[in-house]
Design an enzyme around this catalytic site. Structure first.
Site, mmCIF file in Angstrom:
data_model
loop_
_atom_site.group_PDB
_atom_site.id
_atom_site.type_symbol
_atom_site.label_atom_id
_atom_site.label_comp_id
_atom_site.label_asym_id
_atom_site.label_seq_id
_atom_site.Cartn_x
_atom_site.Cartn_y
_atom_site.Cartn_z
ATOM 1 N N GLN A 99 0.858 -1.186 0.000
ATOM 2 C CA GLN A 99 0.000 0.000 0.000
ATOM 3 C C GLN A 99 0.892 1.233 0.000
ATOM 4 O OE1 GLN A 99 -2.653 0.475 3.386
ATOM 5 N NE2 GLN A 99 -3.836 2.062 2.347
ATOM 6 N N THR A 100 0.662 2.142 -0.941
ATOM 7 C CA THR A 100 1.464 3.362 -1.026
ATOM 8 C C THR A 100 0.640 4.621 -0.782
ATOM 9 O OG1 THR A 100 1.174 3.460 -3.426
ATOM 10 C CG2 THR A 100 3.160 2.346 -2.596
ATOM 11 N N VAL A 101 -0.663 4.557 -1.014
ATOM 12 C CA VAL A 101 -1.559 5.666 -0.680
ATOM 13 C C VAL A 101 -2.439 5.167 0.457
ATOM 14 C CG1 VAL A 101 -3.376 7.215 -1.481
ATOM 15 C CG2 VAL A 101 -1.508 6.567 -3.026
ATOM 16 N N HIS A 105 -8.616 1.907 -0.862
ATOM 17 C CA HIS A 105 -8.957 1.880 -2.277
ATOM 18 C C HIS A 105 -8.899 0.457 -2.806
ATOM 19 C CE1 HIS A 105 -4.573 2.484 -2.166
ATOM 20 N NE2 HIS A 105 -4.499 1.973 -3.390
ATOM 21 N N HIS A 107 -8.393 -1.673 -6.408
ATOM 22 C CA HIS A 107 -7.961 -1.646 -7.802
ATOM 23 C C HIS A 107 -8.826 -2.641 -8.584
ATOM 24 C CE1 HIS A 107 -3.924 0.295 -7.277
ATOM 25 N NE2 HIS A 107 -4.103 -0.141 -6.042
#
Length: 149
Positions: A99-101, A105, A107
């Site tokens: 996870q980077t954000v 969310h 995808h």
């Protein structure tokens, strides 16, 4: 960004609030679906709640339900629009899961045989029955325990 990034610095909150541009494909009062800047495949779409929630572990059904409903609606549109061979629905929660954000969310990644997306499952190494039973028992033991993570 860190998992505890404040809402005021969250790029997905900025997109949801209209402070940052995005190629929006679906929107309700509760959710937004838009194209990522670097899509993995044709039609790759992100679905987010408009309220700031860092990840799946911090979500509740009243927020996750509309995200999943929108994901189904967009997934069906992707199938009609691009006729993919398959679709990955991916959520990453935490740094170890890439996870980077740190805004919940999903995808939606349309897939075609031979596309450029790599296989992310490890090689097949079946577990022995006792190990599977122990893991299943440990999960069952904790189902229904609601604790802050």
């Amino acid at each position: 960004m860190s998992p505890h990034e404040p809402e005021s610095t969250c790029q997905f909150c900025d997109i949801a609030a209209g402070r940052s541009p995005a190629d929006r494909v679906y929107e309700t009062d509760e959710v937004l679906a838009f194209l990522p800047l670097a899509p993995a495949t044709m039609g790759h779409t992100l679905v987010i709640p408009k309220v700031h929630i860092s990840d799946l572990w911090h979500s509740e059904m009243r927020t996750l339900g509309p995200v999943m409903e929108a994901s189904l609606k967009v997934a069906r549109a992707l199938k009609r629009a691009f006729s993919p061979d398959g679709l990955n629905l991916i959520n990453s929660s935490g740094v170890a899961a890439t996870q980077t954000v740190f805004h919940l969310h999903v995808h939606l990644v349309p897939r075609w045989a031979g596309d450029r997306v790599s296989d992310f499952w490890p090689e097949d190494h079946p577990w022995a029955d006792p190990k599977r039973a122990a893991v299943a028992g440990e999960i069952r033991k904790h189902i229904g325990e609601e604790k802050n993570l």
